[in-house]
Write a protein that holds these residues in place. Structure first.
Motif, PDB file in Angstrom:
ATOM      1  N   MET A 163      14.924  -8.867 -16.787  1.00  0.00           N
ATOM      2  CA  MET A 163      13.545  -8.705 -16.334  1.00  0.00           C
ATOM      3  C   MET A 163      13.353  -7.245 -15.944  1.00  0.00           C
ATOM      4  N   GLY A 164      12.212  -6.684 -16.266  1.00  0.00           N
ATOM      5  CA  GLY A 164      11.937  -5.298 -15.940  1.00  0.00           C
ATOM      6  C   GLY A 164      11.660  -5.082 -14.465  1.00  0.00           C
ATOM      7  N   PRO A 165      11.735  -3.825 -13.993  1.00  0.00           N
ATOM      8  CA  PRO A 165      11.572  -3.542 -12.556  1.00  0.00           C
ATOM      9  C   PRO A 165      10.174  -3.856 -12.036  1.00  0.00           C
ATOM     10  N   VAL A 166       9.151  -3.689 -12.854  1.00  0.00           N
ATOM     11  CA  VAL A 166       7.790  -3.986 -12.387  1.00  0.00           C
ATOM     12  C   VAL A 166       7.638  -5.481 -12.127  1.00  0.00           C
ATOM     13  N   ARG A 167       8.056  -6.277 -13.077  1.00  0.00           N
ATOM     14  CA  ARG A 167       7.932  -7.728 -12.907  1.00  0.00           C
ATOM     15  C   ARG A 167       8.813  -8.231 -11.776  1.00  0.00           C
ATOM     16  N   THR A 216      17.578  -5.565  -6.292  1.00  0.00           N
ATOM     17  CA  THR A 216      17.290  -6.761  -7.086  1.00  0.00           C
ATOM     18  C   THR A 216      16.740  -6.379  -8.456  1.00  0.00           C
ATOM     19  N   ALA A 217      15.931  -5.326  -8.511  1.00  0.00           N
ATOM     20  CA  ALA A 217      15.400  -4.881  -9.799  1.00  0.00           C
ATOM     21  C   ALA A 217      16.520  -4.428 -10.729  1.00  0.00           C
ATOM     22  N   GLU A 218      17.509  -3.725 -10.185  1.00  0.00           N
ATOM     23  CA  GLU A 218      18.630  -3.271 -11.003  1.00  0.00           C
ATOM     24  C   GLU A 218      19.464  -4.453 -11.476  1.00  0.00           C
ATOM     25  N   SER A 219      19.645  -5.456 -10.615  1.00  0.00           N
ATOM     26  CA  SER A 219      20.378  -6.648 -11.021  1.00  0.00           C
ATOM     27  C   SER A 219      19.659  -7.384 -12.147  1.00  0.00           C
ATOM     28  N   TRP A 220      18.345  -7.475 -12.043  1.00  0.00           N
ATOM     29  CA  TRP A 220      17.562  -8.145 -13.077  1.00  0.00           C
ATOM     30  C   TRP A 220      17.538  -7.358 -14.384  1.00  0.00           C
ATOM     31  N   ARG A 221      17.869  -6.089 -14.356  1.00  0.00           N
ATOM     32  CA  ARG A 221      17.861  -5.279 -15.586  1.00  0.00           C
ATOM     33  C   ARG A 221      18.908  -5.771 -16.573  1.00  0.00           C
ATOM     34  N   ARG A 222      19.904  -6.468 -16.070  1.00  0.00           N
ATOM     35  CA  ARG A 222      20.961  -7.014 -16.925  1.00  0.00           C
ATOM     36  C   ARG A 222      20.832  -8.530 -16.996  1.00  0.00           C
ATOM     37  N   ALA A 242      26.515  -0.555  -6.252  1.00  0.00           N
ATOM     38  CA  ALA A 242      26.656   0.268  -7.458  1.00  0.00           C
ATOM     39  C   ALA A 242      25.295   0.666  -8.019  1.00  0.00           C
ATOM     40  N   TRP A 243      24.284  -0.152  -7.731  1.00  0.00           N
ATOM     41  CA  TRP A 243      22.935   0.137  -8.241  1.00  0.00           C
ATOM     42  C   TRP A 243      22.407   1.475  -7.731  1.00  0.00           C
ATOM     43  N   VAL A 244      22.869   1.917  -6.553  1.00  0.00           N
ATOM     44  CA  VAL A 244      22.376   3.171  -5.991  1.00  0.00           C
ATOM     45  C   VAL A 244      22.673   4.329  -6.928  1.00  0.00           C
ATOM     46  N   ARG A 245      23.824   4.272  -7.576  1.00  0.00           N
ATOM     47  CA  ARG A 245      24.227   5.350  -8.487  1.00  0.00           C
ATOM     48  C   ARG A 245      23.808   5.084  -9.931  1.00  0.00           C
ATOM     49  N   ALA A 246      23.674   3.798 -10.311  1.00  0.00           N
ATOM     50  CA  ALA A 246      23.470   3.465 -11.722  1.00  0.00           C
ATOM     51  C   ALA A 246      22.012   3.287 -12.118  1.00  0.00           C
ATOM     52  N   GLN A 247      21.136   3.032 -11.174  1.00  0.00           N
ATOM     53  CA  GLN A 247      19.763   2.690 -11.524  1.00  0.00           C
ATOM     54  C   GLN A 247      19.015   3.883 -12.127  1.00  0.00           C
ATOM     55  N   PRO A 248      18.372   3.709 -13.275  1.00  0.00           N
ATOM     56  CA  PRO A 248      17.580   4.800 -13.863  1.00  0.00           C
ATOM     57  C   PRO A 248      16.448   5.217 -12.927  1.00  0.00           C
ATOM     58  N   ALA A 249      16.158   6.503 -12.895  1.00  0.00           N
ATOM     59  CA  ALA A 249      15.135   7.030 -11.992  1.00  0.00           C
ATOM     60  C   ALA A 249      13.762   6.394 -12.207  1.00  0.00           C
ATOM     61  N   PRO A 250      13.307   6.181 -13.454  1.00  0.00           N
ATOM     62  CA  PRO A 250      11.992   5.551 -13.623  1.00  0.00           C
ATOM     63  C   PRO A 250      11.924   4.133 -13.060  1.00  0.00           C
ATOM     64  N   ALA A 251      13.002   3.367 -13.225  1.00  0.00           N
ATOM     65  CA  ALA A 251      13.025   2.009 -12.692  1.00  0.00           C
ATOM     66  C   ALA A 251      12.983   2.025 -11.166  1.00  0.00           C
ATOM     67  N   ARG A 252      13.749   2.945 -10.570  1.00  0.00           N
ATOM     68  CA  ARG A 252      13.735   3.033  -9.106  1.00  0.00           C
ATOM     69  C   ARG A 252      12.366   3.459  -8.581  1.00  0.00           C
ATOM     70  N   ALA A 253      11.750   4.407  -9.262  1.00  0.00           N
ATOM     71  CA  ALA A 253      10.436   4.871  -8.834  1.00  0.00           C
ATOM     72  C   ALA A 253       9.410   3.741  -8.900  1.00  0.00           C
ATOM     73  N   ALA A 254       9.467   2.934  -9.969  1.00  0.00           N
ATOM     74  CA  ALA A 254       8.518   1.834 -10.121  1.00  0.00           C
ATOM     75  C   ALA A 254       8.715   0.790  -9.028  1.00  0.00           C
ATOM     76  N   ALA A 255       9.971   0.421  -8.771  1.00  0.00           N
ATOM     77  CA  ALA A 255      10.240  -0.579  -7.742  1.00  0.00           C
ATOM     78  C   ALA A 255       9.859  -0.064  -6.356  1.00  0.00           C
ATOM     79  N   THR A 256      10.147   1.192  -6.087  1.00  0.00           N
ATOM     80  CA  THR A 256       9.809   1.775  -4.787  1.00  0.00           C
ATOM     81  C   THR A 256       8.299   1.795  -4.580  1.00  0.00           C
TER      82      THR A 256
END
Length: 309
Positions: A178-182, A164-170, A269-283
């Motif tokens: 919306m950013g991954p933290v929010r 969901t965080a990756e979807s909101w990035r666009r 597709a988000w598994v491959r496309a999501q930036p590492a910092p965004a994934r780390a924050a959401a996780t």
């Protein structure tokens, strides 16, 4: 008494498609994110002002009749009052208060009475036996569990917070990015509030993971149908393909305007496309709930959809 299936959870979790599939069943109307009928459809303050049928909401025959039943000759005045009541009583922060009313049979807030009256108007105009509302606000789900005049069931839909965080990035056509933290903060708040509703009314609530639905859409849709008291076959074949007709949804993913065949499968597709910092924050933010919802620390692409024989 009007029958309602209210879908709660966080956005970008496939609820628009799920609602449209249910709307293909006889006697079912998917109203979309009904909360925004007044803001977007009548007052025109949002960018998502079309009905799912492609007309502007006030020009749609269904919504024209519904608005006339509920608002009479002054839709704008009624819309302003309805929006003010929603903001005062049906935001996520109000879930506890609405649960207290529902559990102890207290008088319903005017915003809740407005919502039930709106459902009644939809049923009267459409002839529907069940209304699906994919509004996703836990306070509305809580209120409906004890609202006079409503026989409500709640469906809590969960999706991996990294997805969901990756979807909101666009940004989408009708809503900014919306950013991954929010996004993950909202994901946590909406899901925890939805769990409060399920603990208070376990017989009325069912949880569905987006990933389970896309992996076995026919079986999972049948489970949702049983929860909602719907008979018949799910409107999707064993290979995960459905045919969508015209709907009358308010707001929601622009895909609600699609017609014809649609293949149900996980958007991974988000598994491959999501930036590492965004994934780390959401996780990190969602970590306390990942195990509860059976999400791994390191997500992997989805397996192929099994084909029934």
């Amino acid at each position: 008494m009007v029958r309602v299936l209210y879908v709660t959870g966080w956005c970008r979790s496939g609820t628009t498609l799920l609602g449209n599939l249910l709307g293909e069943l006889p006697g079912v109307v998917h109203a979309g994110e009904l909360r925004y009928l007044w803001t977007n459809g009548v007052l025109g303050r949002g960018t998502n002002t079309l009905c799912g049928c492609g007309r502007d909401v006030p020009a749609c025959p269904l919504w024209k009749g519904v608005i006339a039943r509920v608002a009479g000759g002054d839709p704008a005045w009624h819309a302003e009052r309805a929006v003010a009541r929603q903001q005062a009583a049906l935001r996520t922060r109000h879930t506890g208060r609405r649960l207290a009313e529902a559990r102890h049979v207290r008088a319903a807030h005017p915003a809740v009475r407005d919502l039930v009256r709106l459902y009644e108007a939809i049923a009267a105009e459409s002839g529907a036996e069940l209304i699906v509302d994919t509004g996703k606000f836990p306070a509305e789900a809580a209120a409906l569990c004890g609202a006079p005049g409503a026989d409500a069931r709640v469906l809590h839909v969960v999706r991996d917070p990294r997805a969901t965080a990756e979807s909101w990035r666009r940004a989408k056509e009708y809503i900014p990015a919306m950013g991954p933290v929010r996004s993950t903060a909202y994901w946590t708040g909406f899901n925890l509030a939805s769990e409060r509703v399920a603990r208070a009314f376990p017989d009325r609530c069912l949880r569905l993971r987006y990933e389970d639905f896309t992996a076995a859409p026919r079986a999972e849709l049948a489970r949702v149908m049983r929860h909602a008291g719907l008979a018949g076959d799910p409107p999707v074949d064993g290979g995960g393909t459905a045919v969508l007709g015209v709907n009358h949804t308010v707001t929601g993913n622009p895909d609600r305007l699609r017609r014809g065949p649609v293949r149900i499968r996980e958007d991974d597709a988000w598994v491959r496309a999501q930036p590492a910092p965004a994934r780390a924050a959401a996780t990190a933010l969602a970590l306390p709930l990942l195990a509860r919802y059976r999400y791994p620390l390191r997500p992997a692409p989805a397996a192929p959809i099994p084909v029934e024989t």
